[in-house]
Design an enzyme around this catalytic site. Structure first.
Site, mmCIF file in Angstrom:
data_model
loop_
_atom_site.group_PDB
_atom_site.id
_atom_site.type_symbol
_atom_site.label_atom_id
_atom_site.label_comp_id
_atom_site.label_asym_id
_atom_site.label_seq_id
_atom_site.Cartn_x
_atom_site.Cartn_y
_atom_site.Cartn_z
ATOM 1 N N SER A 216 -0.761 -9.579 6.810
ATOM 2 C CA SER A 216 -1.162 -8.301 6.221
ATOM 3 C C SER A 216 -2.417 -7.768 6.928
ATOM 4 C CB SER A 216 -1.362 -8.476 4.715
ATOM 5 O OG SER A 216 -1.483 -7.244 4.060
ATOM 6 N N ASP A 351 9.160 -3.638 1.709
ATOM 7 C CA ASP A 351 7.742 -3.858 1.425
ATOM 8 C C ASP A 351 7.190 -2.611 0.733
ATOM 9 O OD1 ASP A 351 4.969 -4.152 1.475
ATOM 10 O OD2 ASP A 351 4.961 -5.132 3.433
ATOM 11 N N HIS A 382 6.288 -7.734 0.195
ATOM 12 C CA HIS A 382 5.033 -7.900 0.932
ATOM 13 C C HIS A 382 4.604 -9.357 0.850
ATOM 14 C CE1 HIS A 382 1.445 -6.341 2.925
ATOM 15 N NE2 HIS A 382 0.744 -7.188 2.183
#
Length: 441
Positions: A216, A351, A382
């Protein structure tokens, strides 16, 4: 027999058998509606599929697709809920992983030039790597995360068992009970702490080669780090980025949209970030060298989005004059084209945090650069990527396995190449000698 109802003096109305039938029809309609909503929300009709892989047709990419079957076979999430990006993301957010291992590591403290203290945890390999080489995974977690998060522990344990030493950055200010030593904490694209950790690993283990991994926000940091300076890629075998958004400037507009509940996620993440900043209130606002004012603190209390927090607090740690400048200069999209080592970019179509429009960045990069592979899964949410049969997920996720499989394949590829052509090493002189060539001036 009919049902009777008295309406008035002498007036009698008879309800026939249509009434129970009508109620039965309403029940069936209600059940059908509920089932329809469940099927839609859980995305049960969505088929499983292999990742959509974008790449240039090169010997390396052909080798990787053959040697890393996770990139070509179906990713199968748990049947009942795994096709929902929201539930994958929620389970990652609340639990991280299930049956989480507890790898044992050593915490290291690195003083920075501005008075800050970077920390990272070092975990030794639990066996030899398949190539016999000394290889270290340098890992950058997601926003506000650290080595004690369950998804990081799971990945580290899996990597250790495959023969990798692991170094995990603890984002500045993210660890509980560790005080800041300067009025600064981690930001979206600051690479200082990660660079300090990588430098320490290179000095402490002169023979080790590096596999760079970012999750991320960490994906943005590692790609920016590698692209900022060519020397940052020395001794780096490859890089893997999972679930990053590539451009904060482009992402900010999508985070204000209600599509895929993105505005709600924005609010929840802002609330968590607000709590983290306020837990260091004394260090960030009380020190003489602090760049924060009372008005910034007031704006923090009323902030309901990450953008408001970034504008009132985060950009000021590095003296950016505007939110636009902060997002432009801290996004890896400005640097990632400079990365020349093998690079795997992984995202999920469902996501809820990364808008589909942002995925044009890695897709275009993979189409133009021979060292880049972009893998887009149909499901995974995610940082979820849970696998399983019907209800219960496996402790190890698709994400954990594909990173290690890709790294293993690259390590073997490098092992079999001539020393002068290996990624991240500088053997130009020996290469020229072995080929009898004369260096150009």
């Amino acid at each position: 027999m009919s049902t009777m109802a008295t309406l008035g003096d002498g007036d009698v109305h008879t309800f026939g058998p249509e009434l129970p039938a009508m109620f039965d029809g309403m029940k069936l309609a209600a059940v059908a509606t509920v089932l329809y909503v469940i099927v839609r929300c859980l995305n049960l009709k969505s088929p499983t599929a292999p990742p959509d892989v974008t790449y240039q047709d090169t010997p390396l990419s052909r080798y990787l697709l053959k040697s890393c079957p996770m990139l070509t076979k179906e990713y199968i999430p748990p049947l009942l809920w795994g096709k929902s990006g929201h539930l994958q993301t929620a389970l990652y957010g609340k639990m991280g992983r299930i049956n989480t291992p507890t790898p044992s590591g050593i915490r290291n403290f690195l003083p920075m030039q501005d008075g800050a203290t970077a920390t990272f945890d070092l975990f030794e390999a639990l066996g030899d790597h398949s190539t016999g080489d000394d290889i270290t995974m340098v890992i950058c977690p997601g926003i506000g995360n650290h080595s004690e998060k369950n998804y990081i522990r799971t990945f580290v344990d899996h990597s250790q068992r495959q023969g990798y030493r692991c170094a995990v950055l603890n984002h500045l200010g993210a660890l509980p009970n560790i005080e800041l030593t300067s009025p600064r904490m981690f930001t979206y694209g600051c690479t200082w702490e990660f660079a300090a950790m990588v430098g320490y690993i290179k000095r402490a283990f002169p023979q080790t080669m590096l596999v760079v991994v970012g999750f991320s926000l960490g994906g943005n940091i590692v790609c920016k780090f590698l692209g900022e300076n060519r020397s940052n890629q020395d001794r780096v075998i490859c890089c893997v980025s999972v679930c990053q958004g590539y451009s904060a400037l482009r992402a900010q507009e999508t985070f204000l949209q209600w599509d895929q509940c993105r505005r709600l996620y924005n609010f929840l993440m802002a609330d968590n970030m607000k709590k983290l900043i306020l837990s260091h209130r004394g260090s960030l606002f009380g020190m003489n060298s602090s760049k924060m004012e009372d008005a910034d603190l007031s704006r923090l209390y009323t902030a309901t989005s990450l953008m408001q927090i970034d504008d009132s607090i985060m950009r000021k740690f590095h003296g950016y004059s505007s939110l636009k400048e902060y997002y432009e200069k801290d996004s890896c999209v400005q640097y990632i084209h400079n990365v020349t080592v093998p690079l795997l970019l992984v995202n999920s179509s469902d996501d809820p945090l990364v808008h589909q429009s942002l995925l044009a960045i890695p897709r275009s990069l993979a189409e133009k650069k021979p060292n880049v592979i972009f893998a887009l899964t149909q499901h995974g949410g995610h940082l979820g990527f849970f696998e399983g049969a019907v209800l219960f997920p496996h402790p190890l996720t698709w994400m954990d396995k594909v990173i290690v499989d890709y790294a293993d394949a690259i390590c073997l590829w490098e092992k079999n190449r001539p020393p002068c052509r290996r990624t991240g090493r500088h053997h130009t002189h020996s290469c020229l000698q072995s080929t009898g060539a004369t260096p150009s001036v």
